[in-house]
Design a protein around this motif. Structure first.
Motif, PDB file in Angstrom:
ATOM      1  N   PRO A  93     -11.142  23.233  12.986  1.00 14.66           N
ATOM      2  CA  PRO A  93     -11.416  21.486  13.020  1.00 14.66           C
ATOM      3  C   PRO A  93     -10.597  20.930  12.290  1.00 14.66           C
ATOM      4  O   PRO A  93      -9.779  21.348  11.365  1.00 14.66           O
ATOM      5  N   LEU A  94     -10.144  19.687  12.599  1.00 18.60           N
ATOM      6  CA  LEU A  94      -9.304  18.682  11.660  1.00 18.60           C
ATOM      7  C   LEU A  94     -10.242  18.310  10.653  1.00 18.60           C
ATOM      8  O   LEU A  94     -11.561  18.022  10.974  1.00 18.60           O
ATOM      9  N   ASP A  95      -9.726  18.344   9.368  1.00 20.14           N
ATOM     10  CA  ASP A  95     -10.702  17.884   8.282  1.00 20.14           C
ATOM     11  C   ASP A  95     -10.922  16.445   8.036  1.00 20.14           C
ATOM     12  O   ASP A  95      -9.758  15.497   8.555  1.00 20.14           O
ATOM     13  N   GLU A  96     -11.563  15.738   7.314  1.00 21.22           N
ATOM     14  CA  GLU A  96     -11.677  14.242   7.253  1.00 21.22           C
ATOM     15  C   GLU A  96     -10.191  13.761   6.687  1.00 21.22           C
ATOM     16  O   GLU A  96      -9.977  12.585   6.765  1.00 21.22           O
ATOM     17  N   ARG A  97      -9.854  14.620   5.675  1.00 17.70           N
ATOM     18  CA  ARG A  97      -8.235  13.898   5.178  1.00 17.70           C
ATOM     19  C   ARG A  97      -7.455  13.824   6.207  1.00 17.70           C
ATOM     20  O   ARG A  97      -6.473  12.785   6.150  1.00 17.70           O
ATOM     21  N   GLN A  98      -7.231  14.521   7.058  1.00 13.34           N
ATOM     22  CA  GLN A  98      -6.260  14.485   8.157  1.00 13.34           C
ATOM     23  C   GLN A  98      -6.559  13.554   9.185  1.00 13.34           C
ATOM     24  O   GLN A  98      -5.798  12.884   9.659  1.00 13.34           O
ATOM     25  N   ILE A  99      -7.733  13.375   9.487  1.00 13.06           N
ATOM     26  CA  ILE A  99      -8.232  12.065  10.368  1.00 13.06           C
ATOM     27  C   ILE A  99      -7.898  10.861   9.657  1.00 13.06           C
ATOM     28  O   ILE A  99      -7.570   9.890  10.362  1.00 13.06           O
ATOM     29  N   GLU A 100      -8.388  10.702   8.325  1.00 12.40           N
ATOM     30  CA  GLU A 100      -8.100   9.297   7.865  1.00 12.40           C
ATOM     31  C   GLU A 100      -6.629   9.011   7.585  1.00 12.40           C
ATOM     32  O   GLU A 100      -6.246   8.031   7.714  1.00 12.40           O
ATOM     33  N   TYR A 101      -5.850  10.013   7.367  1.00 10.13           N
ATOM     34  CA  TYR A 101      -4.494   9.863   7.223  1.00 10.13           C
ATOM     35  C   TYR A 101      -3.787   9.479   8.664  1.00 10.13           C
ATOM     36  O   TYR A 101      -2.946   8.392   8.924  1.00 10.13           O
ATOM     37  N   ALA A 102      -4.277  10.149   9.815  1.00 13.48           N
ATOM     38  CA  ALA A 102      -4.003   9.645  11.013  1.00 13.48           C
ATOM     39  C   ALA A 102      -4.231   8.282  11.471  1.00 13.48           C
ATOM     40  O   ALA A 102      -3.498   7.465  11.874  1.00 13.48           O
ATOM     41  N   ILE A 103      -5.516   7.955  11.347  1.00 15.96           N
ATOM     42  CA  ILE A 103      -6.093   6.621  11.512  1.00 15.96           C
ATOM     43  C   ILE A 103      -5.135   5.403  10.805  1.00 15.96           C
ATOM     44  O   ILE A 103      -5.012   4.376  11.053  1.00 15.96           O
ATOM     45  N   GLY A 104      -4.906   5.997   9.475  1.00 17.76           N
ATOM     46  CA  GLY A 104      -4.181   4.799   8.615  1.00 17.76           C
ATOM     47  C   GLY A 104      -2.967   4.100   9.451  1.00 17.76           C
ATOM     48  O   GLY A 104      -2.548   3.129   9.286  1.00 17.76           O
ATOM     49  N   ASP A 105      -2.461   5.399   9.973  1.00 10.84           N
ATOM     50  CA  ASP A 105      -0.944   4.846  10.870  1.00 10.84           C
ATOM     51  C   ASP A 105      -1.203   3.835  11.664  1.00 10.84           C
ATOM     52  O   ASP A 105      -0.182   2.739  11.932  1.00 10.84           O
ATOM     53  N   VAL A 106      -2.652   3.530  12.220  1.00 16.08           N
ATOM     54  CA  VAL A 106      -2.555   2.385  13.479  1.00 16.08           C
ATOM     55  C   VAL A 106      -3.404   1.494  12.477  1.00 16.08           C
ATOM     56  O   VAL A 106      -3.007   0.223  12.917  1.00 16.08           O
ATOM     57  N   THR A 107      -4.306   1.613  11.598  1.00 12.28           N
ATOM     58  CA  THR A 107      -4.888   0.312  10.983  1.00 12.28           C
ATOM     59  C   THR A 107      -3.876  -0.407  10.013  1.00 12.28           C
ATOM     60  O   THR A 107      -3.852  -1.520  10.192  1.00 12.28           O
TER      61      THR A 107
ATOM     62  N   ILE B  18       0.863  -1.306   0.025  1.00 15.36           N
ATOM     63  CA  ILE B  18       0.039   0.154  -0.093  1.00 15.36           C
ATOM     64  C   ILE B  18       1.012   1.135  -0.132  1.00 15.36           C
ATOM     65  O   ILE B  18       1.931   1.300   0.695  1.00 15.36           O
ATOM     66  N   SER B  19       0.714   2.169  -0.695  1.00 18.87           N
ATOM     67  CA  SER B  19       1.325   3.510  -0.916  1.00 18.87           C
ATOM     68  C   SER B  19       0.649   4.731  -0.117  1.00 18.87           C
ATOM     69  O   SER B  19      -0.764   4.785  -0.250  1.00 18.87           O
ATOM     70  N   VAL B  20       1.345   4.941   0.984  1.00 20.65           N
ATOM     71  CA  VAL B  20       0.812   5.925   2.080  1.00 20.65           C
ATOM     72  C   VAL B  20       0.613   7.203   1.518  1.00 20.65           C
ATOM     73  O   VAL B  20       1.659   7.683   0.900  1.00 20.65           O
ATOM     74  N   ASP B  21      -0.525   7.936   1.577  1.00 14.28           N
ATOM     75  CA  ASP B  21      -0.469   9.300   1.146  1.00 14.28           C
ATOM     76  C   ASP B  21      -0.179  10.138   2.238  1.00 14.28           C
ATOM     77  O   ASP B  21      -0.348  10.371   3.283  1.00 14.28           O
ATOM     78  N   LYS B  22       1.027  10.979   1.631  1.00 17.54           N
ATOM     79  CA  LYS B  22       1.969  11.637   2.651  1.00 17.54           C
ATOM     80  C   LYS B  22       1.516  13.155   2.713  1.00 17.54           C
ATOM     81  O   LYS B  22       2.067  13.906   3.376  1.00 17.54           O
ATOM     82  N   GLY B  23       0.157  13.436   2.162  1.00 14.08           N
ATOM     83  CA  GLY B  23      -0.192  14.968   2.002  1.00 14.08           C
ATOM     84  C   GLY B  23      -0.412  15.603   3.091  1.00 14.08           C
ATOM     85  O   GLY B  23      -0.107  16.748   3.521  1.00 14.08           O
ATOM     86  N   ALA B  24      -0.824  14.675   4.432  1.00  6.88           N
ATOM     87  CA  ALA B  24      -1.387  15.582   5.673  1.00  6.88           C
ATOM     88  C   ALA B  24      -0.074  15.393   6.452  1.00  6.88           C
ATOM     89  O   ALA B  24      -0.156  15.832   7.569  1.00  6.88           O
ATOM     90  N   ARG B  25       0.996  14.963   6.347  1.00  7.80           N
ATOM     91  CA  ARG B  25       2.252  14.590   6.992  1.00  7.80           C
ATOM     92  C   ARG B  25       2.769  15.814   7.795  1.00  7.80           C
ATOM     93  O   ARG B  25       2.897  15.733   9.026  1.00  7.80           O
ATOM     94  N   PHE B  26       2.706  17.043   6.944  1.00  5.97           N
ATOM     95  CA  PHE B  26       3.296  18.110   7.588  1.00  5.97           C
ATOM     96  C   PHE B  26       2.182  19.191   8.093  1.00  5.97           C
ATOM     97  O   PHE B  26       2.223  20.186   8.030  1.00  5.97           O
ATOM     98  N   THR B  27       0.932  18.709   8.419  1.00  6.96           N
ATOM     99  CA  THR B  27      -0.167  19.628   8.769  1.00  6.96           C
ATOM    100  C   THR B  27       0.175  20.137  10.121  1.00  6.96           C
ATOM    101  O   THR B  27       0.879  19.511  10.851  1.00  6.96           O
ATOM    102  N   ASP B  28      -0.608  21.278  10.278  1.00  2.56           N
ATOM    103  CA  ASP B  28      -0.486  21.685  11.814  1.00  2.56           C
ATOM    104  C   ASP B  28      -1.711  21.276  12.622  1.00  2.56           C
ATOM    105  O   ASP B  28      -2.890  21.306  12.412  1.00  2.56           O
ATOM    106  N   TRP B  29      -1.439  20.016  13.468  1.00  3.24           N
ATOM    107  CA  TRP B  29      -2.103  19.236  13.858  1.00  3.24           C
ATOM    108  C   TRP B  29      -2.777  20.052  15.231  1.00  3.24           C
ATOM    109  O   TRP B  29      -3.847  19.514  15.645  1.00  3.24           O
ATOM    110  N   SER B  30      -2.473  20.986  15.529  1.00  5.51           N
ATOM    111  CA  SER B  30      -2.990  21.930  16.567  1.00  5.51           C
ATOM    112  C   SER B  30      -4.375  22.692  16.289  1.00  5.51           C
ATOM    113  O   SER B  30      -5.025  23.036  17.055  1.00  5.51           O
ATOM    114  N   ARG B  31      -4.358  22.934  14.997  1.00  6.76           N
ATOM    115  CA  ARG B  31      -5.731  23.548  14.577  1.00  6.76           C
ATOM    116  C   ARG B  31      -6.731  22.898  14.408  1.00  6.76           C
ATOM    117  O   ARG B  31      -6.701  21.717  14.187  1.00  6.76           O
TER     118      ARG B  31
END
Length: 391
Positions: free
Chosen positions: A146-160, A131-144
């Motif tokens: 609301p978080l959008d769906e792409r950020q959350i999907e990217y983050a959950i992918g790390d544990v799934t 699987i090729s991991v989408d790195k688009g949200a890697r350098f996001t500002d996680w403190s801002r």
């Protein structure tokens, strides 16, 4: 696998943790910011088992993280799986004073399976799952928010993805008989002492030349002062004083506070303000470093000399050959400082001369320095060959 919506309330989090408490293992990851703070600012926590996964918002108003933290540090029946988890572990330690236990780091396990010394997460996912991991949200500002769906999907992918990889990796370790190789490494990773920033030890992270006890005593005092200032203000150490300035102050201490205005790397206002006064108090209160605390004369080549350096180079070559032959990261077998210590005559206290490391590499290393092993070229390939026993 069921993916939950972002968890922002205590009741939902408590219910999730109650279910995960019965899992054999959970995969854990965090998103944080630390560019402008001493302590990493926890912005998101992701967790999964084989059945469900969720991202938890620790910044949500009123959310109680206690059930999650208890799962991580108190429940020893559940294995916690991370990838290159040093900073994740540090965050948990800062919150609880404890580390997740028992612990399994897939980056360390990959070393035992011949996947290099520091395989990145995306490469791990690609090699095990294709699987090729989408790195688009890697350098996001996680403190801002609301978080959008792409950020959350990217983050959950790390544990799934980790939840899918871990059982495969465990099976491979069992088949190769290398699971036991990792026990010591995982215990070291989980040792709380690795994550406690003791101000009295902060000077050891600052590179300086020279071993004069008075200079190192000043370095210890002002590095301790800087650590406490950084902790109290929650600022990066370098925002207080940079390492090179600490070294200059230790080697060439100012005689009075007004002299701080002339020190490169310090603001001129330090010559009269309160923080300058605290720095001067640290310098003036410094005592010479004791003989027991003095570092070795040369950390890299202890007692070596020209011939010893050549022996160390031969040991490094042997390490490359052995790690190639058994397909394991060389760093897992031995470290450079161990090889140099062996070349200098040390025979006790070296991990490579104990347990499985001795069987896989240490015995050969000892035989090399004691004349019972030599290099040979056979069929264009560099190999090791036994010599006659030394009388």
């Amino acid at each position: 696998m069921h993916i939950h919506p972002l968890i922002t309330d205590s009741a939902t989090l408590a219910n999730l943790c109650s279910r995960l408490a019965d899992a054999d293992f959970v995969t854990v990851d965090t998103e944080f910011m630390r560019e402008s703070t001493y302590y990493p600012e926890l912005c998101l926590i992701q967790i999964a088992d084989v059945n469900e996964a969720a991202a938890i918002d620790p910044m949500a108003p009123g959310i109680d993280l206690k059930p999650l933290l208890e799962l991580l540090v108190e429940n020893e029946d559940v294995l916690k799986v991370v990838h290159a988890g040093g900073q994740d572990i540090e965050i948990v330690y800062n919150l609880t004073g404890k580390t997740p236990y028992p612990l399994f780091d897939t980056q360390v396990a990959a070393m035992a399976l011949g996947q290099g010394e520091q395989i990145g997460y995306s490469n791990l996912v690609d090699s095990w799952l294709g699987i090729s991991v989408d790195k688009g949200a890697r350098f996001t500002d996680w403190s801002r928010r609301p978080l959008d769906e792409r950020q959350i999907e990217y983050a959950i992918g790390d544990v799934t993805h980790l939840a899918a990889i871990f059982p495969k990796m465990l099976e491979r370790l069992r088949k190769t008989g290398r699971g036991a190789w990792l026990d010591q490494e995982m215990e070291r990773l989980a040792d709380p002492a690795n994550y406690a920033n003791d101000p009295d030890l902060a000077w050891k992270r600052v590179r300086v030349s020279g071993r004069k006890p008075d200079m190192l005593g000043r370095l210890k005092a002002i590095a301790r002062w800087r650590e406490l200032e950084a902790q109290g203000k929650d600022l990066p150490r370098g925002r207080i004083v940079k390492d090179e300035t600490l070294g200059d102050l230790a080697g060439n201490p100012p005689r009075k506070q007004a002299d701080l205005a002339k020190v490169r790397g310090l603001s001129a206002t330090w010559g009269t303000n309160d923080i300058g006064a605290r720095l001067m108090a640290a310098i003036e209160g410094a005592t010479p470093l004791s003989a027991e605390e003095l570092p070795p004369r040369d950390d890299r080549k202890p007692g070596l000399g020209k011939e010893g350096s050549l022996v160390a180079d031969l040991l490094k070559l042997l390490l490359k050959i052995r790690s190639r032959d058994i397909d394991v990261a060389s760093k897992l077998l031995a470290r450079s400082d161990e090889l140099e210590a062996l070349a200098a005559g040390t025979r006790k206290g070296l991990p490579m001369l104990e347990g499985w490391r001795y069987d896989q590499f240490g015995r050969d290393a000892l035989d090399l320095v004691e004349g019972r092993l030599a290099f040979a070229v056979q069929g264009g390939r560099l190999t090791m060959t036994r010599t006659e026993e030394v009388a």
